[in-house]
Design a protein around this motif. Structure first.
Motif, PDB file in Angstrom:
ATOM      1  N   LEU A 169       4.403  36.614 -25.545  1.00 25.81           N
ATOM      2  CA  LEU A 169       4.914  37.685 -24.683  1.00 25.81           C
ATOM      3  C   LEU A 169       4.575  37.513 -23.207  1.00 25.81           C
ATOM      4  N   ASP A 170       4.088  36.332 -22.825  1.00 28.73           N
ATOM      5  CA  ASP A 170       3.865  35.998 -21.415  1.00 28.73           C
ATOM      6  C   ASP A 170       2.884  36.922 -20.705  1.00 28.73           C
ATOM      7  N   PHE A 171       1.716  37.136 -21.338  1.00 34.93           N
ATOM      8  CA  PHE A 171       0.657  37.873 -20.671  1.00 34.93           C
ATOM      9  C   PHE A 171      -0.679  37.239 -21.002  1.00 34.93           C
ATOM     10  N   MET A 172      -1.714  37.605 -20.257  1.00 35.60           N
ATOM     11  CA  MET A 172      -3.028  37.019 -20.490  1.00 35.60           C
ATOM     12  C   MET A 172      -4.131  37.914 -19.962  1.00 35.60           C
ATOM     13  N   LEU A 173      -5.301  37.744 -20.554  1.00 36.89           N
ATOM     14  CA  LEU A 173      -6.508  38.407 -20.095  1.00 36.89           C
ATOM     15  C   LEU A 173      -6.899  37.785 -18.762  1.00 36.89           C
ATOM     16  N   ILE A 174      -7.206  38.633 -17.786  1.00 34.91           N
ATOM     17  CA  ILE A 174      -7.581  38.161 -16.451  1.00 34.91           C
ATOM     18  C   ILE A 174      -9.061  38.411 -16.164  1.00 34.91           C
ATOM     19  N   SER A 175      -9.573  39.577 -16.579  1.00 39.04           N
ATOM     20  CA  SER A 175     -10.979  39.865 -16.325  1.00 39.04           C
ATOM     21  C   SER A 175     -11.493  40.925 -17.296  1.00 39.04           C
ATOM     22  N   VAL A 176     -12.811  40.911 -17.491  1.00 37.88           N
ATOM     23  CA  VAL A 176     -13.485  41.935 -18.285  1.00 37.88           C
ATOM     24  C   VAL A 176     -14.782  42.322 -17.581  1.00 37.88           C
ATOM     25  N   ALA A 177     -15.189  43.531 -17.846  1.00 37.53           N
ATOM     26  CA  ALA A 177     -16.478  44.062 -17.400  1.00 37.53           C
ATOM     27  C   ALA A 177     -16.846  45.117 -18.441  1.00 37.53           C
ATOM     28  N   PRO A 178     -18.070  45.610 -18.433  1.00 34.23           N
ATOM     29  CA  PRO A 178     -18.411  46.642 -19.411  1.00 34.23           C
ATOM     30  C   PRO A 178     -17.458  47.843 -19.314  1.00 34.23           C
ATOM     31  N   GLY A 179     -16.740  48.109 -20.409  1.00 34.94           N
ATOM     32  CA  GLY A 179     -15.812  49.227 -20.451  1.00 34.94           C
ATOM     33  C   GLY A 179     -14.493  49.005 -19.752  1.00 34.94           C
ATOM     34  N   GLU A 180     -14.181  47.774 -19.363  1.00 36.45           N
ATOM     35  CA  GLU A 180     -12.934  47.483 -18.649  1.00 36.45           C
ATOM     36  C   GLU A 180     -12.332  46.152 -19.097  1.00 36.45           C
ATOM     37  N   ALA A 181     -11.002  46.112 -19.109  1.00 43.86           N
ATOM     38  CA  ALA A 181     -10.282  44.869 -19.368  1.00 43.86           C
ATOM     39  C   ALA A 181      -8.989  44.897 -18.573  1.00 43.86           C
ATOM     40  N   VAL A 182      -8.656  43.756 -17.967  1.00 44.09           N
ATOM     41  CA  VAL A 182      -7.436  43.639 -17.173  1.00 44.09           C
ATOM     42  C   VAL A 182      -6.586  42.511 -17.750  1.00 44.09           C
ATOM     43  N   PHE A 183      -5.341  42.841 -18.059  1.00 42.48           N
ATOM     44  CA  PHE A 183      -4.363  41.862 -18.519  1.00 42.48           C
ATOM     45  C   PHE A 183      -3.267  41.752 -17.474  1.00 42.48           C
ATOM     46  N   GLN A 184      -2.711  40.568 -17.349  1.00 46.40           N
ATOM     47  CA  GLN A 184      -1.616  40.341 -16.420  1.00 46.40           C
ATOM     48  C   GLN A 184      -0.413  39.842 -17.196  1.00 46.40           C
ATOM     49  N   GLY A 185       0.759  40.379 -16.877  1.00 49.50           N
ATOM     50  CA  GLY A 185       1.979  39.982 -17.571  1.00 49.50           C
ATOM     51  C   GLY A 185       3.090  39.625 -16.612  1.00 49.50           C
ATOM     52  N   ARG A 186       3.960  38.767 -17.104  1.00 47.88           N
ATOM     53  CA  ARG A 186       5.117  38.323 -16.334  1.00 47.88           C
ATOM     54  C   ARG A 186       6.357  38.848 -17.038  1.00 47.88           C
ATOM     55  N   PRO A 187       6.979  39.926 -16.500  1.00 49.27           N
ATOM     56  CA  PRO A 187       8.192  40.453 -17.132  1.00 49.27           C
ATOM     57  C   PRO A 187       9.350  39.468 -16.956  1.00 49.27           C
ATOM     58  N   LEU A 188       9.914  39.048 -18.049  1.00 46.75           N
ATOM     59  CA  LEU A 188      11.002  38.061 -18.017  1.00 46.75           C
ATOM     60  C   LEU A 188      12.251  38.604 -18.694  1.00 46.75           C
ATOM     61  N   ARG A 189      13.350  37.963 -18.444  1.00 45.60           N
ATOM     62  CA  ARG A 189      14.621  38.375 -19.030  1.00 45.60           C
ATOM     63  C   ARG A 189      14.561  38.390 -20.558  1.00 45.60           C
ATOM     64  N   ARG A 190      13.797  37.475 -21.150  1.00 41.96           N
ATOM     65  CA  ARG A 190      13.704  37.434 -22.614  1.00 41.96           C
ATOM     66  C   ARG A 190      12.983  38.645 -23.192  1.00 41.96           C
ATOM     67  N   HIS A 191      12.388  39.485 -22.336  1.00 50.11           N
ATOM     68  CA  HIS A 191      11.736  40.717 -22.776  1.00 50.11           C
ATOM     69  C   HIS A 191      12.654  41.927 -22.644  1.00 50.11           C
ATOM     70  N   TYR A 192      13.895  41.708 -22.234  1.00 48.56           N
ATOM     71  CA  TYR A 192      14.832  42.805 -21.977  1.00 48.56           C
ATOM     72  C   TYR A 192      15.327  43.460 -23.264  1.00 48.56           C
ATOM     73  N   ASN A 193      15.610  44.749 -23.139  1.00 50.03           N
ATOM     74  CA  ASN A 193      16.285  45.500 -24.189  1.00 50.03           C
ATOM     75  C   ASN A 193      17.793  45.433 -23.938  1.00 50.03           C
ATOM     76  N   PRO A 194      18.635  46.023 -24.767  1.00 47.99           N
ATOM     77  CA  PRO A 194      20.088  45.964 -24.554  1.00 47.99           C
ATOM     78  C   PRO A 194      20.559  46.649 -23.263  1.00 47.99           C
ATOM     79  N   LEU A 195      19.707  47.462 -22.647  1.00 55.90           N
ATOM     80  CA  LEU A 195      20.089  48.150 -21.405  1.00 55.90           C
ATOM     81  C   LEU A 195      19.777  47.342 -20.147  1.00 55.90           C
ATOM     82  N   GLY A 196      19.177  46.154 -20.317  1.00 55.78           N
ATOM     83  CA  GLY A 196      18.939  45.280 -19.171  1.00 55.78           C
ATOM     84  C   GLY A 196      17.635  45.523 -18.433  1.00 55.78           C
ATOM     85  N   THR A 197      16.671  46.131 -19.110  1.00 55.42           N
ATOM     86  CA  THR A 197      15.328  46.296 -18.544  1.00 55.42           C
ATOM     87  C   THR A 197      14.308  45.851 -19.590  1.00 55.42           C
ATOM     88  N   VAL A 198      13.069  45.682 -19.153  1.00 52.49           N
ATOM     89  CA  VAL A 198      12.025  45.241 -20.079  1.00 52.49           C
ATOM     90  C   VAL A 198      11.846  46.272 -21.191  1.00 52.49           C
TER      91      VAL A 198
END
Length: 181
Positions: free
Chosen positions: A61-90
């Motif tokens: 799904l084109d995302f990844m863990l970027i950072s962690v700290a106690p009680g926190e997590a940050v993921f980064q994602g790249r919205p791509l056309r292959r993630h679109y629904n029939p209405l043309g958005t992610v």
């Protein structure tokens, strides 16, 4: 795009490249024997350091863990056309998966050795459509409460320009890690 937004996007891209460089040696799926003697934060950090493999869904799904700290997590994602629904958005499921990952991993960072968790309830609010015109988004998860039996967390999905695309919350059941799987 103003200069500040351009700088944030460049910083996010550089952080992603640094994490990807560490992940090249990690393949497969982490096994229970690899994480049993680690706290949740130690396990998440080992994943960031390339000592444990990232989950396969991150590549799918084109995302990844970027950072962690106690009680926190940050993921980064790249919205791509292959993630679109029939209405043309992610598709909302992409939003949900990215947010669920940030929520769950934020909770994971609070688990002591021998404790684990599972999601009991998960709620997502989509507040803005997302397309591939937005190069990167971040799901920022933060624990609200982590107790002996229950943990809760909240997360926001934001663009490099600070725009909010979605937010979510979760309730997790906390339990002793099983002996065998």
């Amino acid at each position: 795009m103003n200069d500040t937004h351009t700088q944030v996007l460049q910083q996010w891209q550089e952080e992603e490249a640094a994490v990807r460089a560490k992940l090249q040696q990690a393949v497969g799926v982490a096994r229970l024997d690899q994480v049993r003697d680690l706290s949740g934060l130690e396990a998440m950090q080992a994943m960031l350091d390339g000592e444990l493999p990232p989950p396969p869904i991150a590549e799918t799904l084109d995302f990844m863990l970027i950072s962690v700290a106690p009680g926190e997590a940050v993921f980064q994602g790249r919205p791509l056309r292959r993630h679109y629904n029939p209405l043309g958005t992610v598709h909302g499921g992409w939003f949900a998966t990215l947010l669920d990952s940030a929520l769950g991993c934020a909770v994971h960072t609070t688990m002591p050795v021998g404790r684990s968790y599972t999601t009991l309830e998960f709620k997502v609010n989509l507040v803005r459509a997302l397309t591939e015109r937005v190069p990167l988004v971040r799901a920022i998860g933060k624990v609200v409460h982590s107790g002996r039996q229950v943990a809760t967390a909240e997360a926001s999905l934001v663009g490099h320009d600070g725009r909010l695309y979605a937010h979510a919350s979760t309730t997790c059941l906390v339990f002793e890690m099983p002996e065998q799987t």
